[in-house]
Design an enzyme around this catalytic site. Sequence first.
Site, PDB file in Angstrom:
ATOM      1  CG  ASP A  47       3.367  -1.060   6.048  1.00  0.00           C
ATOM      2  OD1 ASP A  47       4.362  -0.959   6.906  1.00  0.00           O
ATOM      3  OD2 ASP A  47       3.155  -0.293   5.185  1.00  0.00           O
ATOM      4  CE1 TYR A  52       1.504   4.590   2.316  1.00  0.00           C
ATOM      5  CE2 TYR A  52       0.928   2.745   3.761  1.00  0.00           C
ATOM      6  CZ  TYR A  52       1.845   3.427   3.007  1.00  0.00           C
ATOM      7  OH  TYR A  52       3.075   2.991   2.667  1.00  0.00           O
ATOM      8  CE  LYS A  81       5.233   2.517   6.118  1.00  0.00           C
ATOM      9  NZ  LYS A  81       4.030   2.232   5.339  1.00  0.00           N
ATOM     10  CG  HIS A 114       6.536   7.314   4.371  1.00  0.00           C
ATOM     11  ND1 HIS A 114       5.053   7.014   4.560  1.00  0.00           N
ATOM     12  CD2 HIS A 114       6.742   6.169   3.526  1.00  0.00           C
ATOM     13  CE1 HIS A 114       4.445   6.375   3.745  1.00  0.00           C
ATOM     14  NE2 HIS A 114       5.576   5.799   2.968  1.00  0.00           N
ATOM     15  N   PRO A 224       6.455  -3.921 -10.741  1.00  0.00           N
ATOM     16  CG  PRO A 224       6.367  -4.506 -12.772  1.00  0.00           C
ATOM     17  CD  PRO A 224       6.880  -4.869 -11.636  1.00  0.00           C
ATOM     18  CG  PHE A 227       4.945   1.552  -8.503  1.00  0.00           C
ATOM     19  CD1 PHE A 227       4.840   2.532  -7.836  1.00  0.00           C
ATOM     20  CD2 PHE A 227       5.255   0.462  -7.965  1.00  0.00           C
ATOM     21  CE1 PHE A 227       5.724   2.675  -6.548  1.00  0.00           C
ATOM     22  CE2 PHE A 227       5.839   0.260  -6.765  1.00  0.00           C
ATOM     23  CZ  PHE A 227       5.881   1.479  -5.994  1.00  0.00           C
ATOM     24  NE  ARG A 282      -5.314 -10.100  -6.443  1.00  0.00           N
ATOM     25  CZ  ARG A 282      -6.161  -9.836  -7.512  1.00  0.00           C
ATOM     26  NH1 ARG A 282      -6.629 -10.919  -8.385  1.00  0.00           N
ATOM     27  NH2 ARG A 282      -6.779  -8.883  -7.581  1.00  0.00           N
ATOM     28  CD  GLN A 285      -2.625 -16.193  -4.701  1.00  0.00           C
ATOM     29  OE1 GLN A 285      -1.617 -15.649  -5.038  1.00  0.00           O
ATOM     30  NE2 GLN A 285      -3.934 -16.403  -5.294  1.00  0.00           N
TER      31      GLN A 285
HETATM   32  P1  NAP Z   1       2.317  -4.815  -3.595  1.00  0.00           P
HETATM   33  O1  NAP Z   1       1.951  -5.435  -2.390  1.00  0.00           O
HETATM   34  O2  NAP Z   1       3.621  -5.498  -4.014  1.00  0.00           O
HETATM   35  O3  NAP Z   1       1.390  -5.211  -4.783  1.00  0.00           O
HETATM   36  C1  NAP Z   1       0.107  -4.866  -4.551  1.00  0.00           C
HETATM   37  C2  NAP Z   1      -0.696  -5.133  -6.004  1.00  0.00           C
HETATM   38  O4  NAP Z   1      -0.421  -6.731  -6.197  1.00  0.00           O
HETATM   39  C3  NAP Z   1      -2.143  -4.935  -6.134  1.00  0.00           C
HETATM   40  O5  NAP Z   1      -2.161  -4.478  -7.548  1.00  0.00           O
HETATM   41  C4  NAP Z   1      -2.669  -6.051  -5.868  1.00  0.00           C
HETATM   42  O6  NAP Z   1      -3.890  -6.314  -6.686  1.00  0.00           O
HETATM   43  C5  NAP Z   1      -1.768  -7.212  -6.458  1.00  0.00           C
HETATM   44  N1  NAP Z   1      -1.358  -8.363  -5.759  1.00  0.00           N
HETATM   45  C6  NAP Z   1      -1.481  -8.643  -4.451  1.00  0.00           C
HETATM   46  N2  NAP Z   1      -1.221  -9.942  -4.206  1.00  0.00           N
HETATM   47  C7  NAP Z   1      -1.338 -10.624  -5.410  1.00  0.00           C
HETATM   48  C8  NAP Z   1      -0.938 -11.907  -5.648  1.00  0.00           C
HETATM   49  N3  NAP Z   1      -0.885 -12.906  -4.754  1.00  0.00           N
HETATM   50  N4  NAP Z   1      -1.111 -12.309  -7.023  1.00  0.00           N
HETATM   51  C9  NAP Z   1      -1.121 -11.471  -7.777  1.00  0.00           C
HETATM   52  N5  NAP Z   1      -1.180  -9.880  -7.574  1.00  0.00           N
HETATM   53  C10 NAP Z   1      -1.418  -9.595  -6.387  1.00  0.00           C
HETATM   54  O7  NAP Z   1       2.863  -3.468  -3.532  1.00  0.00           O
HETATM   55  P2  NAP Z   1       2.853  -2.308  -2.524  1.00  0.00           P
HETATM   56  O8  NAP Z   1       1.368  -1.801  -2.121  1.00  0.00           O
HETATM   57  O9  NAP Z   1       3.459  -0.966  -3.249  1.00  0.00           O
HETATM   58  O10 NAP Z   1       3.778  -2.393  -1.478  1.00  0.00           O
HETATM   59  C11 NAP Z   1       3.162  -3.342  -0.478  1.00  0.00           C
HETATM   60  C12 NAP Z   1       3.013  -2.365   0.978  1.00  0.00           C
HETATM   61  O11 NAP Z   1       4.381  -1.945   1.137  1.00  0.00           O
HETATM   62  C13 NAP Z   1       2.155  -1.043   0.603  1.00  0.00           C
HETATM   63  O12 NAP Z   1       0.762  -1.489   0.849  1.00  0.00           O
HETATM   64  C14 NAP Z   1       2.495  -0.207   1.858  1.00  0.00           C
HETATM   65  O13 NAP Z   1       1.871  -0.674   3.030  1.00  0.00           O
HETATM   66  C15 NAP Z   1       4.173  -0.670   1.809  1.00  0.00           C
HETATM   67  N6  NAP Z   1       4.766   0.415   1.055  1.00  0.00           N
HETATM   68  C16 NAP Z   1       5.539   1.352   1.723  1.00  0.00           C
HETATM   69  C17 NAP Z   1       6.194   2.355   0.975  1.00  0.00           C
HETATM   70  C18 NAP Z   1       7.201   3.040   1.651  1.00  0.00           C
HETATM   71  O14 NAP Z   1       7.541   3.970   1.160  1.00  0.00           O
HETATM   72  N7  NAP Z   1       7.727   2.764   2.836  1.00  0.00           N
HETATM   73  C19 NAP Z   1       6.158   2.334  -0.437  1.00  0.00           C
HETATM   74  C20 NAP Z   1       5.242   1.601  -1.017  1.00  0.00           C
HETATM   75  C21 NAP Z   1       4.672   0.419  -0.212  1.00  0.00           C
HETATM   76  P3  NAP Z   1      -5.202  -6.571  -5.949  1.00  0.00           P
HETATM   77  O15 NAP Z   1      -5.432  -5.519  -4.538  1.00  0.00           O
HETATM   78  O16 NAP Z   1      -6.344  -6.364  -6.890  1.00  0.00           O
HETATM   79  O17 NAP Z   1      -5.285  -8.029  -5.213  1.00  0.00           O
HETATM   80  P1  NAD Z   2       2.335  -4.975  -3.821  1.00  0.00           P
HETATM   81  O1  NAD Z   2       3.360  -5.496  -4.720  1.00  0.00           O
HETATM   82  O2  NAD Z   2       1.968  -5.479  -2.611  1.00  0.00           O
HETATM   83  O3  NAD Z   2       0.935  -5.148  -4.704  1.00  0.00           O
HETATM   84  C1  NAD Z   2       0.757  -5.134  -6.310  1.00  0.00           C
HETATM   85  C2  NAD Z   2      -0.492  -5.403  -6.787  1.00  0.00           C
HETATM   86  O4  NAD Z   2      -0.809  -6.684  -6.781  1.00  0.00           O
HETATM   87  C3  NAD Z   2      -1.535  -4.664  -6.041  1.00  0.00           C
HETATM   88  O5  NAD Z   2      -2.329  -4.039  -7.287  1.00  0.00           O
HETATM   89  C4  NAD Z   2      -2.559  -5.728  -5.763  1.00  0.00           C
HETATM   90  O6  NAD Z   2      -3.740  -5.611  -6.051  1.00  0.00           O
HETATM   91  C5  NAD Z   2      -2.014  -6.929  -6.481  1.00  0.00           C
HETATM   92  N1  NAD Z   2      -2.235  -8.053  -6.004  1.00  0.00           N
HETATM   93  C6  NAD Z   2      -1.798  -8.131  -4.511  1.00  0.00           C
HETATM   94  N2  NAD Z   2      -1.937  -9.617  -4.456  1.00  0.00           N
HETATM   95  C7  NAD Z   2      -2.204 -10.532  -5.338  1.00  0.00           C
HETATM   96  C8  NAD Z   2      -2.324 -11.553  -5.835  1.00  0.00           C
HETATM   97  N3  NAD Z   2      -2.086 -12.784  -5.100  1.00  0.00           N
HETATM   98  N4  NAD Z   2      -2.406 -11.929  -7.212  1.00  0.00           N
HETATM   99  C9  NAD Z   2      -2.464 -10.956  -8.229  1.00  0.00           C
HETATM  100  N5  NAD Z   2      -2.446  -9.729  -7.717  1.00  0.00           N
HETATM  101  C10 NAD Z   2      -2.099  -9.287  -6.490  1.00  0.00           C
HETATM  102  O7  NAD Z   2       2.411  -3.626  -3.756  1.00  0.00           O
HETATM  103  P2  NAD Z   2       2.143  -2.189  -2.971  1.00  0.00           P
HETATM  104  O8  NAD Z   2       0.434  -2.253  -2.822  1.00  0.00           O
HETATM  105  O9  NAD Z   2       2.873  -1.039  -3.506  1.00  0.00           O
HETATM  106  O10 NAD Z   2       2.889  -2.229  -1.649  1.00  0.00           O
HETATM  107  C11 NAD Z   2       2.473  -3.104  -0.552  1.00  0.00           C
HETATM  108  C12 NAD Z   2       2.616  -2.283   0.796  1.00  0.00           C
HETATM  109  O11 NAD Z   2       3.835  -1.800   1.048  1.00  0.00           O
HETATM  110  C13 NAD Z   2       1.854  -0.981   0.675  1.00  0.00           C
HETATM  111  O12 NAD Z   2       0.431  -1.168   0.809  1.00  0.00           O
HETATM  112  C14 NAD Z   2       2.327  -0.372   1.759  1.00  0.00           C
HETATM  113  O13 NAD Z   2       1.852  -0.723   2.931  1.00  0.00           O
HETATM  114  C15 NAD Z   2       3.680  -0.413   1.726  1.00  0.00           C
HETATM  115  N6  NAD Z   2       4.488   0.331   1.081  1.00  0.00           N
HETATM  116  C16 NAD Z   2       5.276   1.203   1.617  1.00  0.00           C
HETATM  117  C17 NAD Z   2       6.190   2.162   1.027  1.00  0.00           C
HETATM  118  C18 NAD Z   2       6.967   3.316   1.625  1.00  0.00           C
HETATM  119  O14 NAD Z   2       7.540   4.232   1.164  1.00  0.00           O
HETATM  120  N7  NAD Z   2       7.207   2.695   2.895  1.00  0.00           N
HETATM  121  C19 NAD Z   2       5.957   2.378  -0.257  1.00  0.00           C
HETATM  122  C20 NAD Z   2       4.981   1.514  -0.797  1.00  0.00           C
HETATM  123  C21 NAD Z   2       4.333   0.551  -0.323  1.00  0.00           C
END
Ligand code: NAP
Ligand code: NAD
Length: 324
Positions: A47, A52, A81, A114, A224, A227, A282, A285
Amino acid sequence: MATQVPSIKLASGYDMPLVGFGIWKVPNDTCADQVYNAIKLGYRHIDGAWDYTNSAEAGKGVRRAIEEGIIKREDIFITSKLWNNYHKREHALEQAKLENEAWGLGYLDLFLIHFPISLEFIPFDQIRYPCFWTDKEQTQVTPLSKVPIQETWQALEELVQSKVARSIGVSNFHTQLIYDVLSYNKVPLSVLQVEHHPYLTQPDLIAMAQENGIAVTGYSTFGPLSFLELGNADAQGVKPLFETDVVKGIAAKHGKSPGQILLRWCTQRNIIVIPKSNSVDRLKQNLSLFDFNLSEDEIKQISGLDIGLRFNNPATLGRPIRIF
Ligand code: NAP
Ligand code: NAD
């Protein structure tokens, strides 16, 4: 052995894997390797987004996996997007073309609007900080531009005709705007991507989308955490979801991590997840979600954490956005 992940059939007829690797905030210098690592682990869905600023690097990682024979192009699902400054028809077509070239994979599997927010055009070679602001200090806001969603949606439909994108959809839309798109769309609205975690469950929005044949992708599943990385004020002081008694207790019972519990809470309800991680452990996982099931009561307990807390909120992110 790479993990097998189930897919969802989209309204467009294509299959979309239930788990993807979200690459928001994956640094440019590690993105190609991390995407390549993800594919080796079994991820078949990435994604990304123009915003990004790491699509070229991500594409490089995918192409390496293809060149090494790990996957074929048709085995992987790429989402990108359209950013807010490019909602006008000609800009949307151009940004999608540039984005498709950056990935370098021939086509995009899914292209989303987006945000339902149209900001003033900034030439592609001048945009320096593709966000709600025109400067890094986040003081100069970008003015709104008067482009209705219908114009932008119809540009996305052209991208399907011209084979730049196979499926199209929207992100950060609410029910009213979805109903509006459904009143004139000719190409199916395949996917809605929205913020979705136990502190913001939006059950009516999700039900409405799924009942209309729109697959839902939840982002920021860990609430959170993502963020806090950004220093977002709304995330400070919020109890991490991983530390709530409900999530901790269910994780201990299943012998899984709290992260896996939150992701399973989504996939069991047919919500696609796209967790981001800079750590390979991770990543691994986050893909390993299909050898256990939560009970209905456990799903209910997790959903019961809802407090309507939205982190990705344009009303606070971009304020004051002014119409000039
Ligand atoms: P997220 O995936 O919920 O969280 C990423 C965070 O979670 C990172 O700090 C990561 O840390 C940590 N993390 C990841 N896996 C973890 C695990 N198994 N256990 C504990 N911590 C973990 O947040 P997100 O990146 O906001 O959302 C995911 C994706 O959604 C984004 O990457 C993006 O592609 C998409 N997104 C889209 C929009 C949108 O507007 N459409 C907005 C936000 C996000 P580490 O990296 O250190 O593991
Ligand atoms: P996320 O919830 O995926 O990640 C939150 C945090 O968790 C990250 O900092 C990651 O380092 C950490 N993390 C991930 N895996 C972990 C694990 N197993 N154990 C402990 N920590 C872990 O949130 P995100 O990165 O905000 O969102 C994920 C993806 O969602 C984004 O990369 C993006 O692709 C998408 N996204 C889209 C939009 C949108 O507007 N469409 C917005 C936000 C994110």
